[in-house]
Motif scaffolding. Structure first.
Motif, mmCIF file in Angstrom:
data_model
loop_
_atom_site.group_PDB
_atom_site.id
_atom_site.type_symbol
_atom_site.label_atom_id
_atom_site.label_comp_id
_atom_site.label_asym_id
_atom_site.label_seq_id
_atom_site.Cartn_x
_atom_site.Cartn_y
_atom_site.Cartn_z
ATOM 1 N N ARG A 1 0.829 -1.205 0.000
ATOM 2 C CA ARG A 1 0.000 0.000 0.000
ATOM 3 C C ARG A 1 0.869 1.264 0.000
ATOM 4 N NH1 ARG A 1 -2.929 -1.447 4.309
ATOM 5 N NH2 ARG A 1 -4.283 -2.618 2.907
ATOM 6 N N LEU A 2 1.879 1.267 0.858
ATOM 7 C CA LEU A 2 2.758 2.428 0.950
ATOM 8 C C LEU A 2 3.633 2.555 -0.288
ATOM 9 C CD1 LEU A 2 3.806 2.109 4.704
ATOM 10 C CD2 LEU A 2 2.230 3.775 3.706
ATOM 11 N N LYS A 3 4.085 1.428 -0.813
ATOM 12 C CA LYS A 3 4.889 1.454 -2.041
ATOM 13 C C LYS A 3 4.070 2.036 -3.195
ATOM 14 C CE LYS A 3 6.892 -1.638 -5.508
ATOM 15 N NZ LYS A 3 7.125 -3.048 -5.903
ATOM 16 N N SER A 4 2.850 1.569 -3.357
ATOM 17 C CA SER A 4 2.013 2.020 -4.459
ATOM 18 C C SER A 4 1.703 3.508 -4.345
ATOM 19 C CB SER A 4 0.710 1.211 -4.481
ATOM 20 O OG SER A 4 -0.133 1.642 -5.518
ATOM 21 N N ALA A 5 1.418 3.972 -3.124
ATOM 22 C CA ALA A 5 1.088 5.385 -2.932
ATOM 23 C C ALA A 5 2.286 6.281 -3.217
ATOM 24 C CB ALA A 5 0.590 5.610 -1.505
ATOM 25 N N ARG B 1 -10.787 2.934 -9.618
ATOM 26 C CA ARG B 1 -10.208 1.697 -9.093
ATOM 27 C C ARG B 1 -10.875 1.290 -7.785
ATOM 28 N NH1 ARG B 1 -4.701 3.016 -8.002
ATOM 29 N NH2 ARG B 1 -4.688 3.462 -10.235
ATOM 30 N N TYR B 2 -11.293 2.285 -6.991
ATOM 31 C CA TYR B 2 -11.874 1.977 -5.683
ATOM 32 C C TYR B 2 -13.387 2.243 -5.647
ATOM 33 C CZ TYR B 2 -7.078 1.491 -4.238
ATOM 34 O OH TYR B 2 -5.772 1.070 -4.134
ATOM 35 N N GLY B 3 -13.987 2.388 -6.809
ATOM 36 C CA GLY B 3 -15.432 2.557 -6.866
ATOM 37 C C GLY B 3 -15.923 3.844 -6.243
ATOM 38 N N ALA B 4 -15.095 4.898 -6.277
ATOM 39 C CA ALA B 4 -15.475 6.176 -5.676
ATOM 40 C C ALA B 4 -16.281 7.025 -6.660
ATOM 41 C CB ALA B 4 -14.228 6.938 -5.238
ATOM 42 N N GLU C 1 -15.662 11.354 -3.947
ATOM 43 C CA GLU C 1 -16.288 10.955 -2.684
ATOM 44 C C GLU C 1 -16.262 9.439 -2.565
ATOM 45 O OE1 GLU C 1 -20.126 12.619 -1.920
ATOM 46 O OE2 GLU C 1 -19.628 14.515 -2.900
ATOM 47 N N TRP C 2 -15.926 8.970 -1.370
ATOM 48 C CA TRP C 2 -15.825 7.525 -1.138
ATOM 49 C C TRP C 2 -16.181 7.226 0.309
ATOM 50 C CZ3 TRP C 2 -12.803 5.040 2.496
ATOM 51 C CH2 TRP C 2 -12.684 3.642 2.364
ATOM 52 N N GLY C 3 -16.802 6.077 0.516
ATOM 53 C CA GLY C 3 -17.031 5.600 1.875
ATOM 54 C C GLY C 3 -18.457 5.803 2.361
ATOM 55 N N ASP C 4 -18.687 5.339 3.575
ATOM 56 C CA ASP C 4 -19.993 5.355 4.220
ATOM 57 C C ASP C 4 -20.289 6.769 4.722
ATOM 58 O OD1 ASP C 4 -22.196 5.066 5.888
ATOM 59 O OD2 ASP C 4 -21.492 3.203 6.796
ATOM 60 N N ILE D 1 -5.943 5.486 1.938
ATOM 61 C CA ILE D 1 -7.152 5.438 2.769
ATOM 62 C C ILE D 1 -8.165 4.466 2.184
ATOM 63 C CG2 ILE D 1 -9.160 6.787 3.513
ATOM 64 C CD1 ILE D 1 -7.229 9.226 3.643
ATOM 65 N N MET D 2 -8.392 4.575 0.883
ATOM 66 C CA MET D 2 -9.379 3.707 0.243
ATOM 67 C C MET D 2 -8.889 2.264 0.192
ATOM 68 S SD MET D 2 -11.002 6.130 -2.790
ATOM 69 C CE MET D 2 -9.448 6.583 -3.564
ATOM 70 N N ASP D 3 -7.604 2.077 -0.088
ATOM 71 C CA ASP D 3 -7.072 0.719 -0.161
ATOM 72 C C ASP D 3 -7.140 0.024 1.197
ATOM 73 O OD1 ASP D 3 -5.473 -1.099 -2.117
ATOM 74 O OD2 ASP D 3 -4.371 -1.217 -0.229
ATOM 75 N N ALA D 4 -6.892 0.779 2.270
ATOM 76 C CA ALA D 4 -6.941 0.216 3.626
ATOM 77 C C ALA D 4 -8.358 0.151 4.176
ATOM 78 C CB ALA D 4 -6.063 1.049 4.562
ATOM 79 N N LYS D 5 -9.304 0.723 3.433
ATOM 80 C CA LYS D 5 -10.715 0.744 3.853
ATOM 81 C C LYS D 5 -10.878 1.373 5.239
ATOM 82 C CE LYS D 5 -12.141 -3.299 1.093
ATOM 83 N NZ LYS D 5 -10.867 -3.459 0.364
ATOM 84 N N LEU D 6 -10.233 2.508 5.449
ATOM 85 C CA LEU D 6 -10.384 3.196 6.730
ATOM 86 C C LEU D 6 -11.844 3.612 6.927
ATOM 87 C CD1 LEU D 6 -7.235 5.502 7.092
ATOM 88 C CD2 LEU D 6 -7.535 3.094 7.710
#
Length: 469
Positions: free
Chosen positions: A150-154, A184-187, A222-225, A273-278
């Motif tokens: 995750r950190l490498k990709s970011a 990629r993260y459905g945002a 925008e992403w997330g609940d 944030i999105m990859d880790a699903k915070l």
């Protein structure tokens, strides 16, 4: 960090993986005395004393190394260095596969592996293929493989964006990169382009970017609940800054491709944030322009409208970053986020005060600032807090508008910029402004001259601590 493992020169290699032993300077004498005579002599011949970034290779019978002793310098309990120790190693080792023989806590092992990945980065988009190296690390025991990736990709995302010159990293190209991350993260995402910025009440973004061949735009993700805490990221995306009609000297333009570094950092942080699903409701607002010169360029002395309703007299067209940020911050602030973070390569004054390696932190929330500073120190991704000193607020006064975009004084430029931005944040529970450089100007182990995604790791660690229970 390292026990005094007895080692021998000439030992037959029984595995293709070479052990890495990490050694502090104050452990050196104990380590040296535990070795056999050939190893002691070999260390003396190479004047090895475990200084930071020094590596001692112990040769086997075929001339290939059987072990590498890695100097990590003096012990400092206040400073965690696992990340940069890992980053600086690959350049100092011959091709091969390695494993960490020194036991590290899980968090430090993850940092070491992420740093190793960081040190492997090369920007070679415009170069002909050269010799390829293969220096590989087995994942250390206890390290979190997902977090390392995750950190490498970011970091690679941010560095690629910042390193790419403006002829290939226009506002359109930067917006496309942001849209690709969102998809990629459905945002949910939208891009507001050109004159539509005026229809959407983003006049300052439009004014700064209207003279460029590629239209200005703003990306809103925008992403997330929606029931989760609202975290909003804003990043300055000036893809090239001529200074506008207050044109920069030629030498000052050489690095202006990196003036979108704040947007690159915000986008890379959003990806983690999105990859880790915070557990947050994330919003990312990225204004993207080129500050160019043409007949329709905004001028010194112009008065611009803003989304906030405040009028801004343009004291200098080279202070354009705060103009596009003021509209973006207003848009972000309207929904009263729990936390609003903006990142920007905003002022040379911050570099004069703190240098290129230490981004300036401003905040209207002491608790959030202190928590972020602790996270930054633990991640070896430093920040230094500067004050939003109210005594300088009148430096932004204008005789014909609500506010000027610069001070007539030559003092406190970074603070003045922070005070300007603060006028556009009134509803967010906590606001953090980071004035960063986004560039490494000197060759260092694992850190070539080029893009540096400062504060991505610090902010990510801060958000995990704040929102993951």
């Amino acid at each position: 960090m390292n026990k005094a493992h007895p080692l021998s020169i000439g030992t037959v290699v029984t595995t293709i993986s070479i052990p890495l032993h990490l050694l502090h300077e104050d452990e050196f004498e104990q380590w040296r005395t535990a070795q056999d005579e050939p190893v002691r002599n070999w260390a003396a011949t190479h004047s090895f004393k475990a200084e930071r970034n020094k590596v001692l290779l112990l040769p086997g019978p075929q001339g290939r190394p059987v072990a590498a002793i890695v100097g990590v310098g003096k012990q400092n309990p206040r400073e965690e260095q696992s990340y940069w120790i890992g980053a600086g190693l690959a350049d100092r080792l011959p091709d091969g596969q390695y494993h960490l023989a020194t036991s590290l806590p899980a968090r430090a092992a993850t940092q070491f592996a992420a740093g190793w990945a960081y040190g492997q980065y090369r920007f070679e988009r415009y170069k002909r293929g050269g010799p390829q190296r293969s220096v590989q690390l087995r994942l250390p025991e206890g390290a979190d493989a997902s977090e390392v990736e995750r950190l490498k990709s970011a970091s690679s995302l941010a560095r690629d964006l910042i390193n790419t010159p403006a002829n290939d990293m226009s506002p359109e190209a930067l917006a496309q990169a942001a849209v690709e991350v969102a998809r990629r993260y459905g945002a949910r995402h939208r891009v507001i382009i050109g004159d539509d910025l005026l229809k959407e009440r983003l006049p300052a973004v439009h004014a700064v970017g209207r003279a460029a061949a590629v239209a200005p735009r703003l990306v809103d993700i925008e992403w997330g609940d929606a029931s989760k805490p609202k975290v909003t990221l804003v990043g300055k995306g000036v893809c090239f800054d001529t200074g506008g009609l207050d044109i920069k000297p030629g030498a000052s333009m050489l690095l202006m491709k990196k003036d979108m570094g704040g947007a690159a950092v915000a986008l890379a942080l959003a990806q983690t944030i999105m990859d880790a699903k915070l557990p947050v409701r994330l919003r990312v607002i990225l204004p993207m322009v080129e500050n160019s010169i043409a007949g329709n360029a905004f001028r010194p002395g112009d008065v611009l409208g803003t989304r906030k309703g405040l009028t801004v007299e343009v004291g200098n067209t080279d202070a354009e970053g705060r103009l596009i940020l003021c509209d973006a911050l207003t848009l972000a602030d309207e929904e009263q986020p729990d936390l609003l973070i903006d990142t920007a390569t905003l002022t040379g004054a911050a570099r004069v005060a703190l240098g290129p390696e230490l981004p300036a932190l401003y905040s209207n929330d002491d608790s959030a600032a202190e928590e972020l500073l602790r996270a930054a120190a633990a991640e070896s991704d430093p920040l230094w807090r500067l004050p939003l000193w109210a005594g300088y607020d009148d430096e932004l006064s204008s005789k014909i508008a609500d506010v000027n975009n610069v001070s007539t004084s030559g003092f406190s430029g970074s603070i003045i910029a922070g005070l300007f931005l603060r006028r556009f944040v009134s509803n967010a529970r906590a606001w953090v402004h980071i004035d960063l450089y986004a560039w490494n100007g000197k060759e260092r182990p694992g850190r070539p001259v080029g893009a540096e995604p400062q504060t991505v790791r610090a902010l990510y660690a801060f958000l995990k601590q704040r929102y993951v229970r």
